[in-house]
Design an enzyme around this catalytic site. Sequence first.
Site, PDB file in Angstrom:
ATOM      1  N   ASP A  52     -10.564  -0.011   0.143  1.00  0.00           N
ATOM      2  CA  ASP A  52     -10.149   0.071   1.481  1.00  0.00           C
ATOM      3  C   ASP A  52     -11.493  -0.028   2.677  1.00  0.00           C
ATOM      4  OD1 ASP A  52      -8.722   0.736   4.093  1.00  0.00           O
ATOM      5  OD2 ASP A  52      -7.215   0.880   2.578  1.00  0.00           O
ATOM      6  N   HIS A  89      -8.449   3.347   8.612  1.00  0.00           N
ATOM      7  CA  HIS A  89      -7.202   3.293   7.685  1.00  0.00           C
ATOM      8  C   HIS A  89      -7.328   3.777   6.269  1.00  0.00           C
ATOM      9  CE1 HIS A  89      -5.092   0.132   4.896  1.00  0.00           C
ATOM     10  NE2 HIS A  89      -4.346  -0.073   6.132  1.00  0.00           N
ATOM     11  N   ASN A 181       2.842  -7.257   5.916  1.00  0.00           N
ATOM     12  CA  ASN A 181       3.618  -7.052   7.110  1.00  0.00           C
ATOM     13  C   ASN A 181       3.843  -8.159   8.056  1.00  0.00           C
ATOM     14  OD1 ASN A 181       3.012  -4.402   6.412  1.00  0.00           O
ATOM     15  ND2 ASN A 181       2.013  -3.722   8.095  1.00  0.00           N
ATOM     16  N   SER A 248       0.968  -0.868   4.553  1.00  0.00           N
ATOM     17  CA  SER A 248      -0.287  -0.263   3.960  1.00  0.00           C
ATOM     18  C   SER A 248      -0.296   1.265   3.711  1.00  0.00           C
ATOM     19  CB  SER A 248      -1.356  -0.046   5.396  1.00  0.00           C
ATOM     20  OG  SER A 248      -2.195  -1.555   5.200  1.00  0.00           O
TER      21      SER A 248
END
Length: 324
Positions: A52, A89, A181, A248
């Site tokens: 990530d 994130h 998404n 996510s």
Amino acid sequence: MQKEKLVHLIPYRLDNQLFETHQIPEGIELIQAPSLWQQGYKGKDMVIAVIDTGCDTKHPDLHGRILEGKNFTDDDNGAEDNITDYNGHGTHVAGTIAAINPASGVVGVAPEAKLIILKALGGKNGSGEYEWIVNAINYAVSKNVDIISMSLGGPLDVSELHDAIKAAVNQNILVVCAAGNEGDGNHHTDEFSYPAAYTEVISVGSISLQRKSSYFTNSNNEIDLVAPGERIISTIPDGRYAVYSGTSMSAPHVAGALALIKSVTEKEFSRVLSEPELYAQLIKRTIPLGYPKSLEGNGLVYLTAPDLLADYLRQKNIAESIGV
């Protein structure tokens, strides 16, 4: 490098930012993780690689959870030991998997699991080259992790990325990816994001905390299951917390759940299960929500599903024995 040649964070939405919180997040409750904690399963000895944007290793809720970290991006002049999370994130994902501070913060699905933080997305926007992702996956394989969690994706089917994932799975490493998404609310249309679209990975779609299919979740025939992805509270840098929404947020719920499942099954079977066997154990722990397969796959990850089934069969046998 051209924009289309980059991998990006699966888009997500910041709903709220908090300086403190005191709770077991609702998503953790929804998938029934606390029931396994009560049985003594918290992911001990399981190692999960989080690929990530890096992580705030000093966040109090992640104290003692992080084994090591490595930077594969060009942030901070490519310093390999600098995994500073400039986006937030990666820290959020890490917290959903393994945070351990229920008294004054949040707790993750597998609060005794260990994390290897592999920073493969850089900058404030969280984007990276496919080579960075491939290198991070290969590094995770070299460390013999149990699970890889990736809440990232791109539009391209890149053979090197696919090969790296197949190599991981061949080493019995479970690879969990956010489905994406780009959903348009029509389950008849397909939206694909890579690496989630590869058959070898576990592709995770999103539902709300009320078990409703998320309007943004991708629909396609590679969706394996769904997990909470709306209004998910977790850790972010500088010791804070935030509420994010997106697939996510769904993927780390499943990565953490797999750590618990692996702990349970290794005790039950008295051996290490293969990747296909562990995948079967995961699917055994899902419940259908009534949405098309292209939206929910096998359904919601629900860690006590086998117990529910056993109770149902027991009640059914009792009813049949007394002629009801």
